[in-house]
Write a protein that holds these residues in place. Sequence first.
Motif, mmCIF file in Angstrom:
data_model
loop_
_atom_site.group_PDB
_atom_site.id
_atom_site.type_symbol
_atom_site.label_atom_id
_atom_site.label_comp_id
_atom_site.label_asym_id
_atom_site.label_seq_id
_atom_site.Cartn_x
_atom_site.Cartn_y
_atom_site.Cartn_z
ATOM 1 N N ILE A 3 0.860 -1.229 0.076
ATOM 2 C CA ILE A 3 0.077 0.057 -0.077
ATOM 3 C C ILE A 3 0.841 1.364 0.162
ATOM 4 N N GLY A 4 1.937 1.251 0.795
ATOM 5 C CA GLY A 4 2.824 2.425 0.581
ATOM 6 C C GLY A 4 3.454 2.823 -0.663
ATOM 7 N N GLN A 5 3.883 1.704 -1.488
ATOM 8 C CA GLN A 5 4.311 1.788 -2.675
ATOM 9 C C GLN A 5 3.137 2.380 -3.638
ATOM 10 N N LEU A 6 1.881 1.821 -3.361
ATOM 11 C CA LEU A 6 0.732 2.504 -4.204
ATOM 12 C C LEU A 6 0.574 3.707 -3.857
ATOM 13 N N GLU A 7 0.588 3.953 -2.546
ATOM 14 C CA GLU A 7 0.329 5.581 -2.158
ATOM 15 C C GLU A 7 1.380 6.399 -3.039
ATOM 16 N N LYS A 8 2.732 6.247 -3.214
ATOM 17 C CA LYS A 8 3.641 6.780 -3.907
ATOM 18 C C LYS A 8 3.429 7.019 -5.396
ATOM 19 N N GLU A 9 2.934 5.633 -5.848
ATOM 20 C CA GLU A 9 2.617 5.828 -7.342
ATOM 21 C C GLU A 9 1.480 6.555 -7.890
ATOM 22 N N THR A 10 0.403 6.418 -6.992
ATOM 23 C CA THR A 10 -0.764 7.076 -7.304
ATOM 24 C C THR A 10 -1.041 8.303 -6.927
ATOM 25 N N ASN A 11 -0.418 8.853 -5.730
ATOM 26 C CA ASN A 11 -0.318 10.179 -5.000
ATOM 27 C C ASN A 11 -1.505 10.309 -4.163
ATOM 28 N N ILE A 12 -2.167 8.890 -3.668
ATOM 29 C CA ILE A 12 -3.368 8.816 -2.958
ATOM 30 C C ILE A 12 -2.958 8.391 -1.693
ATOM 31 N N PRO A 13 -3.376 9.004 -0.680
ATOM 32 C CA PRO A 13 -2.904 8.884 0.808
ATOM 33 C C PRO A 13 -3.671 7.191 1.077
ATOM 34 N N VAL A 14 -3.006 6.633 1.954
ATOM 35 C CA VAL A 14 -3.099 5.418 2.485
ATOM 36 C C VAL A 14 -4.651 5.006 3.047
ATOM 37 N N GLU A 15 -4.754 6.221 3.670
ATOM 38 C CA GLU A 15 -6.199 6.112 4.361
ATOM 39 C C GLU A 15 -7.472 6.247 3.462
ATOM 40 N N THR A 16 -7.294 7.090 2.116
ATOM 41 C CA THR A 16 -8.015 7.066 1.017
ATOM 42 C C THR A 16 -8.216 5.641 0.504
ATOM 43 N N LEU A 17 -7.048 5.095 0.381
ATOM 44 C CA LEU A 17 -6.827 3.702 -0.410
ATOM 45 C C LEU A 17 -7.683 2.720 0.579
ATOM 46 N N LEU A 26 -11.711 -0.961 -4.121
ATOM 47 C CA LEU A 26 -10.432 -1.778 -4.477
ATOM 48 C C LEU A 26 -10.584 -3.064 -3.779
ATOM 49 N N THR A 27 -10.045 -4.239 -4.454
ATOM 50 C CA THR A 27 -9.930 -5.513 -4.002
ATOM 51 C C THR A 27 -8.714 -6.081 -4.143
ATOM 52 N N PRO A 28 -7.739 -5.781 -3.427
ATOM 53 C CA PRO A 28 -6.262 -6.063 -3.524
ATOM 54 C C PRO A 28 -6.356 -7.552 -3.105
ATOM 55 N N ALA A 29 -5.469 -8.335 -3.803
ATOM 56 C CA ALA A 29 -5.092 -9.618 -3.421
ATOM 57 C C ALA A 29 -4.386 -9.697 -1.998
ATOM 58 N N ARG A 48 -6.897 5.030 -11.206
ATOM 59 C CA ARG A 48 -7.037 6.101 -12.201
ATOM 60 C C ARG A 48 -8.640 6.163 -12.547
ATOM 61 N N PHE A 49 -9.273 5.008 -12.990
ATOM 62 C CA PHE A 49 -10.449 5.078 -13.420
ATOM 63 C C PHE A 49 -11.631 5.914 -12.239
ATOM 64 N N ILE A 50 -11.214 5.624 -10.923
ATOM 65 C CA ILE A 50 -12.070 6.270 -9.807
ATOM 66 C C ILE A 50 -11.753 7.699 -9.899
ATOM 67 N N LEU A 51 -10.533 8.380 -10.006
ATOM 68 C CA LEU A 51 -10.053 9.456 -9.946
ATOM 69 C C LEU A 51 -10.740 10.309 -10.978
ATOM 70 N N ASN A 52 -10.716 9.769 -12.211
ATOM 71 C CA ASN A 52 -11.442 10.232 -13.382
ATOM 72 C C ASN A 52 -12.858 10.298 -13.533
ATOM 73 N N ALA A 53 -13.568 9.122 -12.899
ATOM 74 C CA ALA A 53 -14.895 9.160 -12.523
ATOM 75 C C ALA A 53 -15.361 10.534 -11.454
ATOM 76 N N LYS A 54 -14.742 10.411 -10.668
ATOM 77 C CA LYS A 54 -14.934 11.565 -9.436
ATOM 78 C C LYS A 54 -14.468 12.921 -10.180
ATOM 79 N N SER A 55 -13.515 13.260 -11.027
ATOM 80 C CA SER A 55 -13.580 14.669 -11.740
ATOM 81 C C SER A 55 -14.509 14.907 -12.810
ATOM 82 N N VAL A 56 -15.421 13.816 -13.223
ATOM 83 C CA VAL A 56 -16.580 14.500 -13.947
ATOM 84 C C VAL A 56 -17.744 14.475 -13.017
ATOM 85 N N GLY A 57 -17.685 14.371 -11.643
ATOM 86 C CA GLY A 57 -19.036 14.384 -10.845
ATOM 87 C C GLY A 57 -19.631 13.257 -10.175
ATOM 88 N N PHE A 58 -19.127 12.121 -10.496
ATOM 89 C CA PHE A 58 -19.528 10.884 -9.946
ATOM 90 C C PHE A 58 -19.222 10.674 -8.646
#
Length: 134
Positions: A3-17, A26-29, A48-58
Amino acid sequence: MRIGQLEKETNIPVETLRFWERQGLLTPARSGPGKYRNYSEEDVRRIRFILNAKSVGFTLSEISQLLQMKRPEASHTADDILQFAKTKLNAIQTKLSELGTMQNNLSRLIEECSYNSGSSDSCTIFDKLDDGIG
């Protein structure tokens, strides 16, 4: 990746993930002795899908529905997805109209009060809020 690596790669805080995981977005293995979450490139694409969907108001709930519609085994047609998006657009247009009315009413309150500078008693905002804006 963890999750720490994912945070760095996506710039999304761990708490949000973690919140998105609790919401089922999200359903990680899980693997290893501690059943650590392992995130994949597919999870990065999903973020990225989630972020893009949020950016158009979903909303997150709507994004969850979209993700369900996106699944290969889902039986939704392109028309279903288009209708879903059109429904959201209509909701946004309605909200914009409501916000425009709110803006006009508040602007009028401010304008009417600014003509009566002085003590707070001379400002008509409280009176208008007590009696109704009309």
